[in-house]
Design a protein around this motif. Structure first.
Motif, mmCIF file in Angstrom:
data_model
loop_
_atom_site.group_PDB
_atom_site.id
_atom_site.type_symbol
_atom_site.label_atom_id
_atom_site.label_comp_id
_atom_site.label_asym_id
_atom_site.label_seq_id
_atom_site.Cartn_x
_atom_site.Cartn_y
_atom_site.Cartn_z
ATOM 1 N N LYS A 197 -26.023 16.442 9.080
ATOM 2 C CA LYS A 197 -24.501 17.150 10.132
ATOM 3 C C LYS A 197 -23.756 17.126 9.277
ATOM 4 N N VAL A 198 -22.300 18.406 9.754
ATOM 5 C CA VAL A 198 -21.504 19.085 8.651
ATOM 6 C C VAL A 198 -20.052 18.776 8.885
ATOM 7 N N PRO A 199 -19.247 17.214 8.357
ATOM 8 C CA PRO A 199 -18.588 17.091 9.086
ATOM 9 C C PRO A 199 -16.949 18.162 8.589
ATOM 10 N N ASN A 200 -16.263 18.447 9.614
ATOM 11 C CA ASN A 200 -14.515 18.922 9.546
ATOM 12 C C ASN A 200 -14.088 18.608 8.701
ATOM 13 N N PHE A 201 -14.802 19.241 7.121
ATOM 14 C CA PHE A 201 -14.434 18.395 6.173
ATOM 15 C C PHE A 201 -12.476 18.828 5.929
ATOM 16 N N GLU A 202 -11.559 19.601 6.432
ATOM 17 C CA GLU A 202 -10.478 19.794 6.315
ATOM 18 C C GLU A 202 -9.528 18.712 7.171
ATOM 19 N N SER A 203 -10.063 18.198 9.062
ATOM 20 C CA SER A 203 -9.772 17.247 9.060
ATOM 21 C C SER A 203 -9.524 16.402 8.473
ATOM 22 N N ALA A 204 -10.857 16.520 7.711
ATOM 23 C CA ALA A 204 -10.222 14.716 6.801
ATOM 24 C C ALA A 204 -9.562 14.552 5.972
ATOM 25 N N LEU A 205 -8.729 15.689 5.803
ATOM 26 C CA LEU A 205 -7.961 15.839 4.350
ATOM 27 C C LEU A 205 -6.181 14.589 5.624
ATOM 28 N N ILE A 206 -5.954 12.942 5.234
ATOM 29 C CA ILE A 206 -5.007 12.588 5.671
ATOM 30 C C ILE A 206 -4.276 12.320 4.646
ATOM 31 N N GLY A 207 -4.794 11.759 3.416
ATOM 32 C CA GLY A 207 -3.827 11.397 2.028
ATOM 33 C C GLY A 207 -3.759 9.133 2.078
ATOM 34 N N ASP A 208 -4.081 9.469 3.566
ATOM 35 C CA ASP A 208 -4.289 7.943 3.530
ATOM 36 C C ASP A 208 -5.796 6.893 2.466
ATOM 37 N N ILE A 209 -4.904 6.222 1.226
ATOM 38 C CA ILE A 209 -5.598 5.585 0.453
ATOM 39 C C ILE A 209 -5.499 4.447 0.326
ATOM 40 N N ARG A 210 -4.605 3.512 1.462
ATOM 41 C CA ARG A 210 -5.020 1.868 0.932
ATOM 42 C C ARG A 210 -5.664 1.851 1.557
ATOM 43 N N GLY A 211 -6.103 0.565 0.689
ATOM 44 C CA GLY A 211 -7.092 -0.135 0.780
ATOM 45 C C GLY A 211 -8.796 0.684 -0.273
ATOM 46 N N LYS A 212 -8.433 1.707 -0.362
ATOM 47 C CA LYS A 212 -10.072 2.390 -1.422
ATOM 48 C C LYS A 212 -10.520 1.644 -2.274
ATOM 49 N N LYS A 213 -11.477 1.488 -2.430
ATOM 50 C CA LYS A 213 -11.443 1.505 -3.937
ATOM 51 C C LYS A 213 -12.500 2.020 -5.255
ATOM 52 N N ILE A 214 -11.506 2.544 -5.611
ATOM 53 C CA ILE A 214 -11.039 3.494 -6.729
ATOM 54 C C ILE A 214 -12.380 2.358 -8.177
ATOM 55 N N GLY A 215 -13.794 3.346 -8.703
ATOM 56 C CA GLY A 215 -14.235 3.271 -9.815
ATOM 57 C C GLY A 215 -13.708 3.931 -11.264
ATOM 58 N N ILE A 216 -13.453 2.890 -12.038
ATOM 59 C CA ILE A 216 -13.485 3.328 -13.346
ATOM 60 C C ILE A 216 -14.424 2.832 -14.647
#
Lengths: 497, 96
Positions: free
Chosen positions: A248-267
């Motif tokens: 399924k192709v998501p609606n990528f533009e509507s995914a742009l919220i910018g709320d990344i609280r709690g997201k885990k970013i790996g370094i």
């Protein structure tokens, strides 16, 4: 159009819809701009007449419900996409005169949405290169210039023309392809955004093949939003490409919220390599801090087989290339070498290929032929397939532990002067791809976004890598990082005549 | 490992690329460097590792069946050929 320099696809779309801008006026402005920017050598074909005809049609269509999502948006595409009835030669002499009677699936999707084609963009020959210097048209030039040098800079490669054209505002967005970093590295070198989708997200049908298990098409744009808009349009299963996935192709533009609280970013620890310049380390640390300040959780991770990515890539990509490029024989299309009296079919093949391919392409075909030949197949090709599996598993392990995205620098350096590396060893040039090739080997999506500059004012990019089919999430995190880093610099318009 | 001139010439033959003496010298040096890079893979223990699956990522399972379509487009195919005659590509005589 006072804000022409900073015009984006999303802004132009709004202006066109409101009737504040006409597609013809916008297209004329871009054609004028392209024609006065020939010093950049970004375009190898300008399709002004086609573009204006499309624009007139778009202006008529604008008020109708029939109009596509990109109605009136001027774009350009890398010379690797087959475009019906328009010369397409992947910047190689061997495809001289080739005019495809068909259109690649991804470009057809753009035109179906009424995008406008301004022309074809320069690239490394058959997408083999990281500097644009292997192009038969001569290299595209990076619109950015360092403050201390008059030497023209490389726009990177292989989609160097695409990134240079977007950075110099010669089009609103472009398509490139990425086999080992060919969208992300030039995007980073030119201060623009570029995304390589998951393997199978977009159809490869009608794209001139380099390494079929690694190649993917993707957009290069000025903003994350614009990349989301274009990616959604070019994505999707295609019955003509059995390696495009039914997803399924998501609606990528509507995914742009910018709320990344709690997201885990790996370094990843393994991306801290010894000779990384301090300004790249600083850029990375700033990015980490910006994501942390936005509420993300930073997690140290390990991708233990990272150091084997380059040797794995430089076995597998040439192996696939040697097979894919066997079709160029001077018989079916393109360039044909001239034979002397008494010479036969074998000489025809050899002369055509030796005169039609450039040195980098020959080098890779020969490496590929070597690793696939009897006696070396197990030691190199099969071994590399197994190591590829380990590289893929490294990423799978990390994502299965709940990591949402991995943050790394896109490149180990800023743009370098043209010809500064081409006289050195090919292996030295290959080191450019060190942060980008693991993603292709694992088939994952990754985006490069500009987040800062060097002391000399050259752009630098950070890369966000996501799990398979996780484009929406990395776009959203990139959207936040774009906002936080607030990269607004533009190259000075030195090239205009 | 060194890729000597003889091996470069043999690879050139297999890859159907004509090489001058200068080419052979250049590629011999460069291919040796590339093979040195590739030899780093020897360090990795892969005795228990299977080959990579057909696709590098999961998600390709629901492949629709391939549908054969009759092309019927000989003219389009021949349009780009350097030489063609009566519906065929033209090459030098192959069989004596």
């Amino acid at each position: 159009m006072s804000d022409f320099e900073t015009l984006t696809i999303s802004k132009a779309r709004d202006l066109l819809l409101k009737g504040d801008l006409s597609a013809v006026k916008l297209t004329e402005r871009y054609i004028e701009r392209i024609e006065s920017s020939q010093k950049l050598n970004a375009f190898c074909l300008i399709t002004a007449e086609i573009a204006l005809n499309q624009a007139r049609f778009c202006d008529k269509l604008m008020r109708s419900s029939e109009k596509g999502k990109l109605c009136g948006i001027p774009l350009a595409v890398k010379d690797i996409f087959c475009t019906k009835s328009l010369p397409t030669q992947a910047a190689s002499k061997i495809l001289e005169g080739f005019v495809p009677p068909y259109e690649s699936t991804v470009t057809a999707k753009l035109w179906k949405e009424n995008a406008i084609l301004l022309g074809k963009l320069n690239m490394d020959e058959f997408a083999m290169g990281s500097s644009n210097e292997t192009s038969v048209y001569g290299p595209a030039i990076n619109p950015w210039q360092g403050s201390d040098t008059e030497l023209p800079l490389s726009p990177g490669g292989s989609s160097g023309g695409s990134a240079a054209a977007v950075a110099a505002n010669l089009c609103l967005g472009a398509l490139g392809t990425d086999t080992g970093g060919s969208i992300r590295q030039p995007a980073a070198f030119n201060g623009v955004v570029g995304i390589k989708p998951t393997y199978g997200r977009c159809s490869r049908w009608g794209i001139i093949a380099f390494a079929s298990s690694l190649d993917q098409a993707g957009p290069i744009t000025k903003t994350v939003r614009d990349s989301a808009i274009l990616l959604e349009i070019i994505s999707g299963h295609d019955s003509k490409d059995s390696t495009s996935a039914v997803q399924k192709v998501p609606n990528f533009e509507s995914a742009l919220i910018g709320d990344i609280r709690g997201k885990k970013i790996g370094i990843p620890a393994e991306y801290r390599i010894d000779d990384t310049p301090p300004e790249i380390i600083k850029l990375w640390e700033t990015g980490i801090r910006q994501l942390k300040d936005s509420g993300a959780k930073i997690v140290e991770i390990s991708l233990p087989h990272t150091k084997y990515s380059l040797p794995t890539y430089y076995v597998l990509a040439p192996a696939e290339a040697s097979s894919n490029l066997a079709r160029y024989d001077g018989v079916k299309y393109g360039y044909r070498g001239k034979l002397r009296a008494g010479e036969g079919i074998n000489e025809l093949y050899k002369r055509t290929r030796s005169e039609g391919f450039g040195d980098e392409v020959k080098r890779r075909i020969m490496v590929g032929t070597y690793v696939l030949s009897a006696g070396f197949y197990e030691a190199y090709y099969q071994k590399a397939l197994k190591v590829r599996n380990l590289i893929r598993k490294d990423f799978e392990n990390v994502f299965s532990q709940g990591i949402n995205a991995i943050l790394t620098p896109t490149t180990p350096s800023p743009a370098f002067p043209l010809s500064s590396k081409s006289n050195k060893s090919p292996v030295e040039m290959y080191l450019n791809d060190i942060f980008t090739v693991p993603v292709n080997l694992a088939g994952l999506p990754a985006i490069s976004i500009p987040t800062g500059t060097t002391d000399k004012g050259l752009p630098l990019g950070l890369q966000l890598i996501g799990p398979a089919w996780g484009e929406a999430e990395i776009l959203d995190i990139a959207f936040r990082l774009e906002k936080e880093s607030n990269f607004k610099e533009l190259p000075t318009n030195w090239w205009a005549i | 490992m060194s890729i000597d001139s003889d091996l470069v010439s043999r690879i050139g033959d297999l890859a159907k690329i004509e090489l001058s003496k200068k080419d052979v010298t250049m590629f011999s040096k460069q291919l040796s460097e590339i093979v040195d890079l590739m030899n780093q893979l020897e360090e990795v223990d892969t005795s228990e590792v299977p080959d990579l699956d057909t696709y590098p990522v999961m998600g390709h399972e629901n492949r629709p069946e391939d549908i054969a379509r009759d092309g019927d487009c000989i003219d389009l195919i021949l349009k780009n050929a350097p030489e063609h005659k009566e519906g065929f590509f033209t090459v030098k005589k192959v069989i004596e």
